[in-house]
Design a protein around this motif. Sequence first.
Motif, PDB file in Angstrom:
ATOM      1  N   GLU A  53       3.158   5.072  17.455  1.00  0.00           N
ATOM      2  CA  GLU A  53       2.173   5.833  16.520  1.00  0.00           C
ATOM      3  C   GLU A  53       2.684   5.912  15.187  1.00  0.00           C
ATOM      4  N   VAL A  54       3.843   6.273  15.123  1.00  0.00           N
ATOM      5  CA  VAL A  54       4.436   6.433  13.622  1.00  0.00           C
ATOM      6  C   VAL A  54       4.482   5.197  12.841  1.00  0.00           C
ATOM      7  N   TYR A  55       4.095   3.841  13.422  1.00  0.00           N
ATOM      8  CA  TYR A  55       3.964   2.604  12.751  1.00  0.00           C
ATOM      9  C   TYR A  55       2.484   2.553  12.447  1.00  0.00           C
ATOM     10  N   GLU A  56       1.464   2.935  13.267  1.00  0.00           N
ATOM     11  CA  GLU A  56       0.062   2.587  13.275  1.00  0.00           C
ATOM     12  C   GLU A  56      -0.409   3.152  11.858  1.00  0.00           C
ATOM     13  N   GLY A  57      -1.311   2.425  11.404  1.00  0.00           N
ATOM     14  CA  GLY A  57      -1.770   2.695   9.984  1.00  0.00           C
ATOM     15  C   GLY A  57      -1.253   2.168   8.861  1.00  0.00           C
ATOM     16  N   THR A  58      -0.032   1.830   9.194  1.00  0.00           N
ATOM     17  CA  THR A  58       0.872   1.157   7.684  1.00  0.00           C
ATOM     18  C   THR A  58       0.429  -0.221   7.500  1.00  0.00           C
ATOM     19  N   ALA A  59       0.370  -1.207   8.204  1.00  0.00           N
ATOM     20  CA  ALA A  59       0.057  -2.541   8.029  1.00  0.00           C
ATOM     21  C   ALA A  59      -1.699  -2.887   8.246  1.00  0.00           C
ATOM     22  N   SER A  60      -1.997  -3.184   7.131  1.00  0.00           N
ATOM     23  CA  SER A  60      -3.365  -3.550   6.960  1.00  0.00           C
ATOM     24  C   SER A  60      -3.618  -4.806   7.831  1.00  0.00           C
ATOM     25  N   ARG A  61      -4.860  -5.228   7.762  1.00  0.00           N
ATOM     26  CA  ARG A  61      -5.154  -6.620   8.481  1.00  0.00           C
ATOM     27  C   ARG A  61      -4.788  -7.715   7.542  1.00  0.00           C
ATOM     28  N   ASP A  62      -4.603  -7.355   6.399  1.00  0.00           N
ATOM     29  CA  ASP A  62      -4.568  -8.629   5.296  1.00  0.00           C
ATOM     30  C   ASP A  62      -2.801  -8.624   5.019  1.00  0.00           C
ATOM     31  N   ALA A  63      -2.175  -7.435   5.091  1.00  0.00           N
ATOM     32  CA  ALA A  63      -0.845  -7.627   4.588  1.00  0.00           C
ATOM     33  C   ALA A  63       0.209  -8.172   5.736  1.00  0.00           C
ATOM     34  N   LEU A  64       0.878  -9.183   5.158  1.00  0.00           N
ATOM     35  CA  LEU A  64       1.989  -9.574   6.133  1.00  0.00           C
ATOM     36  C   LEU A  64       3.106  -8.611   6.267  1.00  0.00           C
ATOM     37  N   LEU A  65       3.596  -7.923   4.966  1.00  0.00           N
ATOM     38  CA  LEU A  65       4.482  -6.933   5.235  1.00  0.00           C
ATOM     39  C   LEU A  65       4.101  -5.826   4.492  1.00  0.00           C
ATOM     40  N   ALA A  66       4.102  -4.578   5.435  1.00  0.00           N
ATOM     41  CA  ALA A  66       3.497  -3.137   4.644  1.00  0.00           C
ATOM     42  C   ALA A  66       4.766  -2.384   4.484  1.00  0.00           C
ATOM     43  N   PHE A  67       5.256  -1.847   3.475  1.00  0.00           N
ATOM     44  CA  PHE A  67       6.099  -0.896   3.460  1.00  0.00           C
ATOM     45  C   PHE A  67       6.122   0.161   4.477  1.00  0.00           C
ATOM     46  N   HIS A  68       7.141   0.689   5.147  1.00  0.00           N
ATOM     47  CA  HIS A  68       7.109   1.682   5.977  1.00  0.00           C
ATOM     48  C   HIS A  68       8.073   3.004   5.749  1.00  0.00           C
ATOM     49  N   HIS A  69       9.276   2.548   5.428  1.00  0.00           N
ATOM     50  CA  HIS A  69      10.011   3.584   5.460  1.00  0.00           C
ATOM     51  C   HIS A  69      11.709   3.210   4.647  1.00  0.00           C
ATOM     52  N   VAL A  70      12.159   4.258   4.277  1.00  0.00           N
ATOM     53  CA  VAL A  70      13.450   3.855   3.733  1.00  0.00           C
ATOM     54  C   VAL A  70      14.298   4.502   4.724  1.00  0.00           C
ATOM     55  N   GLY A  71      15.599   3.786   4.713  1.00  0.00           N
ATOM     56  CA  GLY A  71      16.745   4.403   5.593  1.00  0.00           C
ATOM     57  C   GLY A  71      17.741   5.133   4.697  1.00  0.00           C
ATOM     58  N   ILE A  72      18.321   6.140   5.090  1.00  0.00           N
ATOM     59  CA  ILE A  72      19.192   6.743   4.317  1.00  0.00           C
ATOM     60  C   ILE A  72      20.443   7.025   5.626  1.00  0.00           C
TER      61      ILE A  72
END
Length: 178
Positions: free
Chosen positions: A84-103
């Motif tokens: 669920e935490v990934y859902e809604g991130t990538a649109s149908r048209d985007a090959l890569l969609a930004f999700h998070h930064v890692g610290i």
Amino acid sequence: MTHLGPRYGALVQMSYVTRDMDAAIAHAETQLGITGFVRSRPEVEVLSYGVPRRLAVEAAIANLGTPGAVRQFEIIAPVAGAIEVYEGTASRDALLAFHHVGIAVPGPYAAWEALLADVRASGDPLALLFPAAPSPGTKLCFCYVDTRARLGHVTEYLWADPSLAGIAAAPWLGPPRS
């Protein structure tokens, strides 16, 4: 609510979500010049919004930089379970969609415990925690904090035992080595 700023010191990763891993890696290689991806299909037990669940993803990580200054470019394709935490991130048209930064969380395991206490006090939901029940002796820990309401993206915190330095999933997260 605690402030995020003090936890943002050691940015080590930029992570993107994709629906097509092969195409996303090809794009990163040809259009961004990022090569050397290590692919994996981890399936792990996590604590997802307080509930123990399985998480399966396909991941590709490229470690960039030099020892002591490694940064990761990560691509994730959600597969099953606590995605669920990934859902809604990538649109149908985007090959890569930004999700998070890692610290990075440098230091001994006690630093990881202190980070978790601070996250829990922050008011931001703890979206994923691995391992689901961390304990001393654990070699690798990560958590996703759902900071979308404050920042528009998820924030991941990573802690790795120094013995794991150099493996794809856990570059050296501590201070630069001499």
